[in-house]
Design an enzyme around this catalytic site. Structure first.
Site, PDB file in Angstrom:
ATOM      1  N   LYS A  76       0.112   4.218  -0.132  1.00 45.29           N
ATOM      2  CA  LYS A  76      -0.659   5.468   0.649  1.00 45.29           C
ATOM      3  C   LYS A  76      -0.417   6.512  -0.368  1.00 45.29           C
ATOM      4  CE  LYS A  76      -0.200   3.053   5.054  1.00 45.29           C
ATOM      5  NZ  LYS A  76       0.029   2.813   6.155  1.00 45.29           N
ATOM      6  N   GLU A 101      -4.686  -6.119  11.010  1.00 47.74           N
ATOM      7  CA  GLU A 101      -3.985  -4.915  10.967  1.00 47.74           C
ATOM      8  C   GLU A 101      -3.957  -4.020  12.254  1.00 47.74           C
ATOM      9  OE1 GLU A 101      -1.943  -3.512   7.090  1.00 47.74           O
ATOM     10  OE2 GLU A 101      -3.741  -2.205   7.379  1.00 47.74           O
ATOM     11  N   ASN A 111       0.812  -1.394  -0.125  1.00 51.07           N
ATOM     12  CA  ASN A 111      -0.077  -0.103  -0.054  1.00 51.07           C
ATOM     13  C   ASN A 111       0.803   1.054  -0.168  1.00 51.07           C
ATOM     14  OD1 ASN A 111      -1.731   2.048   0.436  1.00 51.07           O
ATOM     15  ND2 ASN A 111      -2.563   1.252   2.532  1.00 51.07           N
ATOM     16  N   GLY A 116       2.993   1.382  11.085  1.00 51.12           N
ATOM     17  CA  GLY A 116       3.864   2.635  11.111  1.00 51.12           C
ATOM     18  C   GLY A 116       4.677   2.973  12.303  1.00 51.12           C
ATOM     19  N   HIS A 149      -9.237   0.337   5.825  1.00 49.42           N
ATOM     20  CA  HIS A 149      -7.936   0.453   6.392  1.00 49.42           C
ATOM     21  C   HIS A 149      -8.225   1.718   7.433  1.00 49.42           C
ATOM     22  CE1 HIS A 149      -3.725   2.052   7.190  1.00 49.42           C
ATOM     23  NE2 HIS A 149      -3.326   1.056   6.389  1.00 49.42           N
ATOM     24  N   SER A 197       3.806  -2.624  10.381  1.00 50.09           N
ATOM     25  CA  SER A 197       5.322  -2.675  10.420  1.00 50.09           C
ATOM     26  C   SER A 197       6.080  -3.853  10.109  1.00 50.09           C
ATOM     27  CB  SER A 197       5.621  -2.400  11.918  1.00 50.09           C
ATOM     28  OG  SER A 197       5.406  -1.121  12.112  1.00 50.09           O
ATOM     29  N   GLU A 203      -6.732   4.007   8.443  1.00 51.34           N
ATOM     30  CA  GLU A 203      -6.516   5.431   8.257  1.00 51.34           C
ATOM     31  C   GLU A 203      -7.787   6.000   7.533  1.00 51.34           C
ATOM     32  OE1 GLU A 203      -2.943   5.167   5.814  1.00 51.34           O
ATOM     33  OE2 GLU A 203      -1.866   4.437   7.857  1.00 51.34           O
TER      34      GLU A 203
HETATM   35  P1  PGA Z   1       3.106  -0.140   7.720  1.00 49.93           P
HETATM   36  O1  PGA Z   1       1.658   0.132   7.256  1.00 49.93           O
HETATM   37  O2  PGA Z   1       3.594  -1.184   7.104  1.00 49.93           O
HETATM   38  O3  PGA Z   1       4.005   1.000   7.397  1.00 49.93           O
HETATM   39  O4  PGA Z   1       3.053  -0.394   9.219  1.00 49.93           O
HETATM   40  C1  PGA Z   1       0.987  -1.128   7.252  1.00 49.93           C
HETATM   41  C2  PGA Z   1      -0.590  -0.609   6.657  1.00 49.93           C
HETATM   42  O5  PGA Z   1      -1.006   0.574   6.729  1.00 49.93           O
HETATM   43  O6  PGA Z   1      -0.947  -1.478   5.923  1.00 49.93           O
END
Ligand code: PGA
Length: 253
Positions: A11, A166, A9, A172, A94, A212, A96
């Protein structure tokens, strides 16, 4: 045996040249690697990346989709439009989107229906916040998100859906649950799917982990019981890291 799934992803990162360079490098590095790989660039670069990944083992994903089919919905992009430019799958639910854009389980369900209705696949994200984990309601939170997102969606659609577990606190942050903790949640997600769709469908369902994941921990996470793949954010922006994660997925098989 389910083949391991690796999705990146991107983003709201990269520019046009960066998207083209990243996609080209991935196609080159993943050429001989066995597996199902997906990259989800920002909408405006979908078409540029589509041209690069067409006919390869890297498929094209989108980071969102409209619930509506068409019409007066300023700023939205429909599932048919995404399919038209070569998108195969959409990332939905997600954290976010849930947290920054207030997407409810009902909204995720509507988007999932729209995507599936156009023949697209979906990566359906669920996961608890740190506060949930601290009070021991992780599995309950995931169950409610799954039941909400999958309402009215038939068992025959599960082959096109990857559930991504997740934990919000792992995204992150550089910290992840232990492999045992990941396995425990995946197992509980699989039992929810079993209750909704029956055990044979649940046994075949793909459940990926995200939060992560990097080249250094991919093997351990991908080897954990019940982990059918990974959803990668930050580390998917580097062709080297992402292709190493894909190679681990192929190796763990
Ligand atoms: P990350 O994000 O690998 O940067 O932790 C994972 C995600 O948001 O799917």
């Amino acid at each position: 045996m389910r083949t391991k799934f690796v999705a990146g992803n991107w983003k709201m990162n990269v520019d046009r040249a960066g998207a083209v360079a990243l996609a080209s490098a991935l196609v080159e590095r993943l050429g001989g690697v066995e597996g199902t790989f997906l990259v989800a660039p920002p909408f405006v670069y979908l078409e540029a990346v589509a041209g690069i990944v067409a006919g390869t083992n890297v498929s094209l994903g989108a980071q969102n989709v409209a619930a509506a089919a068409n019409g007066a919905h300023t700023g939205e992009v429909s599932a048919a439009m995404l399919r038209d430019v070569g998108v195969k799958s959409v990332i939905l639910g997600h954290s976010e989107r849930r947290n920054e854009f207030y997407e409810s389980n009902k909204a995720v369900n509507a988007k999932l229906r729209a995507a599936l209705g156009e023949g697209l696949g979906a990566v359906l994200c669920v996961g608890e916040m740190r506060s949930h984990r601290l009070v021991g309601v992780t599995e309950e939170v995931c169950r409610l998100q799954l039941e909400g997102a999958l309402a009215g969606i038939g068992a025959e659609m599960m082959g096109r859906i990857v559930v991504a577990y997740e934990p919000v606190w792992a995204i992150g942050s550089g910290s992840t649950p232990t492999p045992a903790d990941i396995s425990a949640v995946h197992s509980s997600i699989r039992s929810v799917l079993g209750r909704l769709y029956g055990d044979p469908v649940a046994a075949e369902a793909r459940i990926a982990y995200g939060g992560s994941v990097g080249a250094e921990n991919a093997r351990e996470i991908l080897s954990a019981d019940g982990v059918d793949g990974v959803l990668v954010g930050g580390a998917s922006l580097s062709a080297e890291s992402f292709s190493r994660i894909c190679a681990e997925a192929a190796r763990v098989g």
